[in-house]
Design an enzyme around this catalytic site. Structure first.
Site, PDB file in Angstrom:
ATOM      1  CB  ALA A  67      -0.858   0.076   1.271  1.00  0.00           C
ATOM      2  CG  ASP A 127      -1.218 -10.087  10.869  1.00  0.00           C
ATOM      3  OD1 ASP A 127      -1.482 -10.601  11.034  1.00  0.00           O
ATOM      4  OD2 ASP A 127      -0.697  -9.290   9.167  1.00  0.00           O
TER       5      ASP A 127
END
Length: 481
Positions: A217, A327
């Site tokens: 991103a 994560d």
């Protein structure tokens, strides 16, 4: 039978006022109050949320766990909104202090117009209610009422926008306001970032290879080698003109420069290139992600223990420095050809190897601890739960609920707690107990990283070099040689 076929797995993962004068709204609120009818239908949810449930959550499940359904939809839609507004933002180092702030943002989101806006049209749920109301049965009033309705919505939205200025991802003008509050301009931040970066030309230190590692991103990632040593590195090119929170980036460069651990993909260097591009240099491992091994080979318990031991050392290091990874999963564990195990994807170095193929709109819910959705006693131990799910990956080849859509997966995680493990019955008593300590729903009873590092299961770990044949086999199968 060939050497590689011995390891290969066959399964792959695949209400309006009609008065003519409308004053400034006060106490604008869209609180959601959910009840369940005798027929097992949830009432009080925005209609767009009801449509989202679809066939993913049965009426029986809605009736049994209405609050869980509400929290799942709340968390899912908040996450989608946050991701869409932060499409160009880097991932920041997350601490326990950030948890309360994130929870406030979720609560604020529940009061915003966005929580009530349908994803299928530009009409809010309030407008749909208007169109179905008796007031709209008189055609002589239609135009006036519609004008009033639109004006009310505009003023309502304005009130929410002002109320939420700290919550939403700033646009360029919002960023100017943000920077003025801090007393520093965009140029000031770039000057400070440049001061703590290497002042040289990165191409004098590193030679780019022909291999692009992907795009995230916040920028492109490519491979390079250090001149003189041939050390393989990954360089992430971050477009600073798209980063609105440069103060956070500045502080995190300072933090990452002091983060050094043998089981982390370490920050090596940083350069400012062409004024507004930040090149972040990180370690690069040549064995690829653990995902390749868990999906294509069968791991023995000693090898699973070896990976867990290394990952736990990284988790312990981060936790001792007040950082939560959030994560942990096989995609974020990278391997060296010698069996080296390193954790990546924390802080601004997120996705430094461009590995985003299994990202969903809500992030990666399949490894998520139940308390992340329910917001109960949410802290460092979410990483321990995720480690437990990663063990399930190493056993079953994929995490639980991977074949379920995100909303249903989130519901099952929050409602069921500990998942079923397909190969659970074949595990040794030591491994079963180790998994139990990771996948304990009661956060207070879930083990810490330090406690797990002393667990008996890890005493039987294999040498790291035992992972090399698995890495080679996975590379062969996936044609990554």
């Amino acid at each position: 039978m060939s050497f590689y076929s011995m390891f290969k797995k066959k399964k792959h993962r695949e209400e309006y006022n009609t008065a003519a004068v409308i004053g400034k709204p006060t106490n604008v609120n869209h609180d959601i109050h959910v009840t369940v009818t005798e027929e097992g239908v949830l009432e009080g949810l925005p209609s767009s949320w009801v449509r989202q449930i679809g066939t993913q959550i049965t009426k029986a499940e809605q009736n049994e766990n209405p609050e869980v359904v509400k929290k799942v939809l709340q968390y899912y839609n908040f996450s989608v909104k946050k991701q869409n507004h932060a499409a160009q933002e880097i991932k920041h180092i997350f601490t326990e202090n950030d948890i309360a702030e994130e929870s406030k943002q979720i609560d604020l989101y529940m009061k915003s117009k966005d929580a009530h806006k349908s994803k299928d049209s530009n009409l809010s749920d309030d407008s749909s209610d208007f169109e179905r109301s008796p007031l709209n049965q008189n055609p002589t009033l239609d135009n006036n009422l519609m004008q009033i309705k639109n004006l009310a919505r505009s003023v309502d939205n304005l009130a929410i926008d002002v109320e939420e200025i700290e919550f939403r991802k700033p646009s360029n003008s919002d960023d100017d306001i943000y920077l003025r509050r801090s007393g520093l301009s965009d140029d000031d931040y770039m000057r400070q970032i440049r001061d703590i970066c290497n002042s040289g030309n990165p191409l004098d230190f590193y030679e780019k290879t022909l291999k692009d590692l992907g795009s995230g991103a916040s920028g492109m990632v490519f491979a390079a080698t250090r001149r003189g040593t041939g050390e393989l590195v990954a360089i992430k090119d971050i477009d600073m003109s798209k980063q609105t929170k440069k103060d956070l980036l500045l502080s995190e460069i300072k933090i990452m420069k002091n983060f050094k651990h043998k089981n982390l993909v370490n920050f090596l260097d940083a350069f400012v290139v062409d004024y507004d591009h930040l090149w972040v240099v990180m370690e690069l491992l040549d064995g690829g992600p653990l995902t390749d091994v868990v999906t294509e080979t069968v791991m023995k318990e000693g090898q699973i223990a070896a990976v867990c031991h290394e990952v736990l050392q990284a988790i312990s290091y981060l936790h001792n420095r007040g950082t939560i990874h959030r994560d942990i999963k096989s995609d974020n564990v990278l391997l060296g050809m010698d069996g080296t195990v390193k954790v990546t994807d924390f802080g601004f170095c997120a996705n430094v190897v461009g590995n985003e193929q299994r990202e969903t709109m809500v992030g990666t819910p399949y490894w998520m601890a139940p308390e992340v959705v329910t917001r109960q006693k949410y802290g460092k131990k979410v990483d321990i739960w995720s480690l437990g799910i990663m063990i399930v990956e190493m056993l079953d080849g994929e995490p639980p609920y991977l074949r379920e859509p995100p909303i249903r997966a989130l519901y099952l995680i929050a409602a069921n707690g500990r998942p079923r493990i397909m190969r659970g019955d074949t595990c040794s008593t030591a491994l079963q107990r180790f998994i139990d300590r990771c996948l304990e729903v009661d956060v207070d009873r879930r083990a810490t990283a330090e406690e797990l590092l002393r667990d008996q299961f890890l005493e039987g770990r294999s040498e790291l070099r035992s992972l090399t044949p698995l890495i080679r086999a996975a590379k062969k199968i996936l044609h990554k040689n």
